[in-house]
Design a protein around this motif. Sequence first.
Motif, mmCIF file in Angstrom:
data_model
loop_
_atom_site.group_PDB
_atom_site.id
_atom_site.type_symbol
_atom_site.label_atom_id
_atom_site.label_comp_id
_atom_site.label_asym_id
_atom_site.label_seq_id
_atom_site.Cartn_x
_atom_site.Cartn_y
_atom_site.Cartn_z
ATOM 1 N N TRP A 253 77.566 39.947 170.182
ATOM 2 C CA TRP A 253 76.242 39.188 169.185
ATOM 3 C C TRP A 253 77.261 37.925 168.204
ATOM 4 C CZ3 TRP A 253 71.814 38.601 168.584
ATOM 5 C CH2 TRP A 253 70.925 38.311 167.398
ATOM 6 N N ARG A 254 78.473 38.540 167.799
ATOM 7 C CA ARG A 254 78.904 37.631 167.096
ATOM 8 C C ARG A 254 79.225 36.679 168.394
ATOM 9 N NH1 ARG A 254 84.912 35.917 168.125
ATOM 10 N NH2 ARG A 254 85.434 34.928 165.513
ATOM 11 N N ARG A 255 79.948 36.719 169.540
ATOM 12 C CA ARG A 255 79.345 35.274 170.265
ATOM 13 C C ARG A 255 78.034 34.361 170.441
ATOM 14 N NH1 ARG A 255 82.687 34.863 175.820
ATOM 15 N NH2 ARG A 255 84.369 35.432 175.740
ATOM 16 N N ILE A 256 77.293 35.316 169.915
ATOM 17 C CA ILE A 256 76.357 34.456 170.419
ATOM 18 C C ILE A 256 75.901 33.654 168.355
ATOM 19 C CG2 ILE A 256 73.164 35.233 169.730
ATOM 20 C CD1 ILE A 256 73.803 37.036 172.409
ATOM 21 N N THR A 257 76.296 34.286 167.264
ATOM 22 C CA THR A 257 76.051 33.971 166.112
ATOM 23 C C THR A 257 77.295 32.863 166.288
ATOM 24 O OG1 THR A 257 78.207 35.545 165.773
ATOM 25 C CG2 THR A 257 75.154 35.931 165.265
ATOM 26 N N LEU A 258 77.937 32.696 166.922
ATOM 27 C CA LEU A 258 78.635 31.121 166.667
ATOM 28 C C LEU A 258 78.244 30.066 167.090
ATOM 29 C CD1 LEU A 258 82.204 32.991 167.540
ATOM 30 C CD2 LEU A 258 81.681 31.974 165.339
ATOM 31 N N MET A 259 77.222 30.386 168.215
ATOM 32 C CA MET A 259 76.296 29.106 169.111
ATOM 33 C C MET A 259 76.077 28.245 167.646
ATOM 34 S SD MET A 259 76.568 29.765 172.079
ATOM 35 C CE MET A 259 75.518 28.899 173.589
ATOM 36 N N THR A 260 75.771 26.945 168.390
ATOM 37 C CA THR A 260 74.966 26.152 167.168
ATOM 38 C C THR A 260 73.556 25.930 167.498
ATOM 39 O OG1 THR A 260 75.315 24.045 169.380
ATOM 40 C CG2 THR A 260 76.923 24.231 167.262
ATOM 41 N N ARG A 261 72.747 26.823 168.502
ATOM 42 C CA ARG A 261 71.850 27.486 168.556
ATOM 43 C C ARG A 261 71.284 28.557 167.570
ATOM 44 N NH1 ARG A 261 71.633 30.955 172.539
ATOM 45 N NH2 ARG A 261 72.788 30.439 174.292
ATOM 46 N N ALA A 262 70.160 28.742 167.841
ATOM 47 C CA ALA A 262 69.224 30.213 167.653
ATOM 48 C C ALA A 262 69.244 31.043 169.277
ATOM 49 C CB ALA A 262 67.698 30.321 166.546
ATOM 50 N N PRO A 263 69.878 32.389 168.627
ATOM 51 C CA PRO A 263 69.443 32.920 170.641
ATOM 52 C C PRO A 263 68.697 33.021 170.524
ATOM 53 C CG PRO A 263 70.278 34.672 167.885
ATOM 54 C CD PRO A 263 70.254 32.683 167.785
ATOM 55 N N VAL A 264 68.178 32.806 171.747
ATOM 56 C CA VAL A 264 67.225 32.936 172.802
ATOM 57 C C VAL A 264 66.311 34.580 173.431
ATOM 58 C CG1 VAL A 264 67.743 30.616 173.747
ATOM 59 C CG2 VAL A 264 68.754 33.235 175.332
ATOM 60 N N LEU A 265 65.163 34.114 173.482
ATOM 61 C CA LEU A 265 64.492 35.618 173.678
ATOM 62 C C LEU A 265 65.267 36.822 174.304
ATOM 63 C CD1 LEU A 265 62.515 37.945 172.782
ATOM 64 C CD2 LEU A 265 61.033 36.700 174.893
ATOM 65 N N LEU A 266 66.333 36.678 175.077
ATOM 66 C CA LEU A 266 66.685 36.775 176.898
ATOM 67 C C LEU A 266 67.849 38.285 175.668
ATOM 68 C CD1 LEU A 266 66.583 38.782 179.021
ATOM 69 C CD2 LEU A 266 68.092 36.901 179.665
ATOM 70 N N GLU A 267 68.353 36.809 175.158
ATOM 71 C CA GLU A 267 69.781 37.740 174.286
ATOM 72 C C GLU A 267 69.338 38.896 173.261
ATOM 73 O OE1 GLU A 267 72.400 34.019 174.765
ATOM 74 O OE2 GLU A 267 70.761 33.809 172.659
ATOM 75 N N LYS A 268 68.216 38.077 172.575
ATOM 76 C CA LYS A 268 67.855 38.992 171.318
ATOM 77 C C LYS A 268 67.574 40.527 171.840
ATOM 78 C CE LYS A 268 65.934 36.003 168.549
ATOM 79 N NZ LYS A 268 64.529 34.729 167.961
ATOM 80 N N VAL A 269 66.343 40.590 173.214
ATOM 81 C CA VAL A 269 66.701 41.748 174.047
ATOM 82 C C VAL A 269 67.740 42.588 175.026
ATOM 83 C CG1 VAL A 269 65.205 42.471 176.085
ATOM 84 C CG2 VAL A 269 64.210 40.743 174.780
ATOM 85 N N ILE A 270 69.082 42.218 174.924
ATOM 86 C CA ILE A 270 69.946 42.771 175.678
ATOM 87 C C ILE A 270 70.708 43.485 174.628
ATOM 88 C CG2 ILE A 270 71.688 41.906 176.343
ATOM 89 C CD1 ILE A 270 70.701 40.013 178.285
ATOM 90 N N PHE A 271 70.975 42.152 173.535
ATOM 91 C CA PHE A 271 71.452 43.277 172.131
ATOM 92 C C PHE A 271 70.797 44.621 171.665
ATOM 93 C CE2 PHE A 271 71.936 43.206 167.171
ATOM 94 C CZ PHE A 271 73.288 43.514 167.785
ATOM 95 N N ALA A 272 68.965 44.153 171.448
ATOM 96 C CA ALA A 272 68.555 45.617 171.476
ATOM 97 C C ALA A 272 68.855 47.167 172.761
ATOM 98 C CB ALA A 272 67.137 45.100 171.481
ATOM 99 N N LEU A 273 69.034 46.598 173.547
ATOM 100 C CA LEU A 273 69.062 47.395 174.812
ATOM 101 C C LEU A 273 70.375 48.079 174.319
ATOM 102 C CD1 LEU A 273 68.231 48.598 177.278
ATOM 103 C CD2 LEU A 273 69.525 47.108 178.973
ATOM 104 N N GLY A 274 71.206 47.519 173.577
ATOM 105 C CA GLY A 274 72.752 47.938 173.532
ATOM 106 C C GLY A 274 72.295 49.051 172.336
#
Length: 541
Positions: A253-274
């Motif tokens: 999730w830290r890798r995702i928050t460092l992005m210049t864009r908002a998280p996409v749906l697939l990234e959110k679902v993988i995080f929810a799975l974790g």
Amino acid sequence: MAGAIIENMSTKKLCIVGGILLVFQVIAFLVGGLIAPSPTTAVPYTSVKCIDVRKNHHKTKWLMPWGLNHCEKLKDFDEAVSRQIEANDIVFAVHIPLPSKEMSPWFQFMLFIMQLDIAFKMDNDLKENAEITLDVSLAYRDNVFDDWEEIAHAIEIRKLKCTFGSPKTLESEGRHYDCDFLPFMEIGSVAHKYYLINIRLPVNERKGINVGIGEIKDIRFVGIHQNGGFTKVWFAMKTFLTPSILIIMVWYWRRITLMTRAPVLLEKVIFALGISMTFINIPVEWFSIGFDWTWMLLFGDIRQGIFYAMLLSFWIIFCGEHMMDQNERNRLSGYWKQVGPIAVGSFCLFIFDMCERGVQLKNPFYSIWTTEVGTELAMAFIIVAGICLCLYFLFLCFMVFQVFRNISGKQSSLPAMSKARRLHYEGLIFRFKFLMLITLACAAMTVIFFIVSQVTEGHWKWGDITIQVNSAFFTGIYGMWNLYVFALMFLYAPSHKNYGEDQSNGDLGVNSGEELQLTTTITHVDGPTEVYKLARKEAQE
């Protein structure tokens, strides 16, 4: 040149991680097969017939089958008839555990099934669809000199399903019916050393209670509990895996928050799975060793249900995000047709579990299958959940088919694409096939080990080495799905490395339309995943 070196390093990193995960998978199976004992133990019990001629039955005294202050026993019912002892004055007593043994909180749960020994008699035949009424009480104590403390008391009805293999003639008297096992009791914790069951079969001819149930000779039980040694290994695995998944989840999730864009749906679902995997891993069971938490079985079912629902949802959304068409799917509402059956099926199974184990929190003798209404209600929930599961797999198979069809179409047009768009589609194709292969392997291993554990005797013996197959199944499959979630978050986490000038839009020839399309998936130009980098390397070569 620098980009190629970095890509080689990424490929090497993936191979190292894959090898480490494979080693941990083998260790997970070996821990269960070589270290842990069998997951459960079944102990047979035979009730002792006690005489209780007091008026207020069970109100002031518990009847012990053996030991100090044991009850006055009957050898059989012929003795009761000769001594003119009524059926209402006979109590079937069972002490748990057997003499000179103690129960332990490490046993986690107790499940009891009951079997009646019913003899055929011409003047006391077993009626069709007969029901037996049980007046049952359960008590506990932690010292042989303490008084018994009541846990539960209930009046339960069980349907008798018995067959008689011989003609019902005078010569067949005394032969026993072949009766099915009956559900008797389930407790979600074993917090005390000793338990006592007292059962009475009240007879009331006017109300038809316990009339036409044949001549009951004995009541036998099989008690099933988790082995303490397996519990310790299981707790150790959960304690080890919890920080492992938690650390990779925070890193992801830290890798995702460092992005210049908002998280996409697939990234959110993988995080929810974790998160759902971490929810299963958290070893709250340690507290059950010191506390009488009877709700742990229900809590465990809820945790597993949440994880399975998230896993099924992830597969649907993963396929949708790899369709490679022009439809916008970066919203959960776009998958309502596919996710809807998961929600309905999960809700039905949750209600069924609450109707069974939820009620058992107050009455451990309760079973939803013992009444006509309960059976129909349970079957309705299970059937609806089964229909939802079938609909889900139809949707999933159709989406997988669509993805592979689109892949075939895109692969034929890849040479004519610009470099950026070609790398984008090759990354999508590679990671979809990669995950499909891993998913099929995990599912196949789950099914194979489940079948093997059911058809084998529970252990294999090779010389002096004994392998517990059932324990290996539990620890191996549990470890495998943890590694599956770990691999997902590692492989699909965005990367923030700079790959040189060849990554720039101008050098790759990315026009505005192509750049927009790259931002709709996880393979963003601002942070490709490890799998995407591997696919990019192959394309460059």
